[in-house]
Design a protein around this motif. Structure first.
Motif, PDB file in Angstrom:
ATOM      1  N   SER A 170      -2.728   1.457   3.317  1.00 17.22           N
ATOM      2  CA  SER A 170      -1.464   1.058   3.946  1.00 17.22           C
ATOM      3  C   SER A 170      -1.666   0.132   5.137  1.00 17.22           C
ATOM      4  O   SER A 170      -0.820  -0.728   5.387  1.00 17.22           O
ATOM      5  CB  SER A 170      -0.649   2.281   4.348  1.00 17.22           C
ATOM      6  N   LYS A 207      -1.777   5.320  -9.076  1.00 19.55           N
ATOM      7  CA  LYS A 207      -0.915   6.445  -8.744  1.00 19.55           C
ATOM      8  C   LYS A 207      -0.189   6.214  -7.431  1.00 19.55           C
ATOM      9  O   LYS A 207       0.868   6.772  -7.193  1.00 19.55           O
ATOM     10  CB  LYS A 207      -1.738   7.729  -8.663  1.00 19.55           C
ATOM     11  N   LYS A 208      -0.774   5.410  -6.564  1.00 21.40           N
ATOM     12  CA  LYS A 208      -0.187   5.145  -5.252  1.00 21.40           C
ATOM     13  C   LYS A 208       0.367   3.721  -5.214  1.00 21.40           C
ATOM     14  O   LYS A 208      -0.190   2.817  -5.802  1.00 21.40           O
ATOM     15  CB  LYS A 208      -1.252   5.238  -4.154  1.00 21.40           C
ATOM     16  N   HIS A 209       1.456   3.554  -4.452  1.00 18.80           N
ATOM     17  CA  HIS A 209       1.977   2.203  -4.258  1.00 18.80           C
ATOM     18  C   HIS A 209       1.145   1.454  -3.217  1.00 18.80           C
ATOM     19  O   HIS A 209       0.924   0.265  -3.343  1.00 18.80           O
ATOM     20  CB  HIS A 209       3.439   2.237  -3.821  1.00 18.80           C
TER      21      HIS A 209
END
Length: 160
Positions: A12, A6-8
């Motif tokens: 991070s 769902k997340k790129h």
């Protein structure tokens, strides 16, 4: 299990550092190539008295399409690095969330990783620890129940 993320960016800080590193390496490669091509042309031509600006211009006209292709590919390399890093950043994210759940509530669901993720063996070991903790907790609550059930039994050392 659904293999779509769902997340790129799952983590991070880690994935951003990887992307920055690969882009830095790519830029260093391009810069070195820009310097080496005219130098190689000078060495291979044997005409060491030609002006450097002429060598650079000739090198550029011969290699411009390659450089443009390399520059155009930079975002692809960055994206592929992010996608590849999901295979280890995703499992670490799951382990971290499971540990937080365990710390907050004393129990947590088993860790299930996606096919192709790294550290499948670590997940198996992690799940074995979760099972052991659950088993120990069940044994402790069973012992507690036995003690409470026997509370009315009286003192076994007293005489009848």
């Amino acid at each position: 299990m659904n293999n779509r993320r769902k997340k790129h960016l799952v983590d991070s800080s880690v994935q951003g550092a990887l992307v920055r590193r690969i882009l830095l390496h790519w830029l260093m490669f391009l810069a070195l190539t820009l310097v080496m091509l005219p130098a190689w042309q000078l060495i291979s031509s044997g005409d060491i008295f030609r002006p450097f600006s002429v060598l650079v211009a000739e090198s550029w006209t011969r290699t411009a399409p390659v450089f443009l292709a390399l520059v155009a590919m930079m975002p692809l390399f960055a994206w592929d690095t992010v996608k590849f890093s999901h295979r280890f950043a995703g499992p670490m994210y799951r382990f971290r969330k499971t540990l937080q759940e365990l710390a907050a509530h004393g129990e947590a669901p088993m860790v299930k990783l996606r096919n192709g993720d790294f550290w499948q063996e670590v997940a198996d070991d992690f799940n074995a620890v979760l099972e052991r903790l659950a088993s120990d907790e069940n044994d402790a609550s069973s012992d507690e129940t036995d003690v409470l059930a026997c509370a009315g039994c009286g003192d076994p050392t007293s005489e009848a």
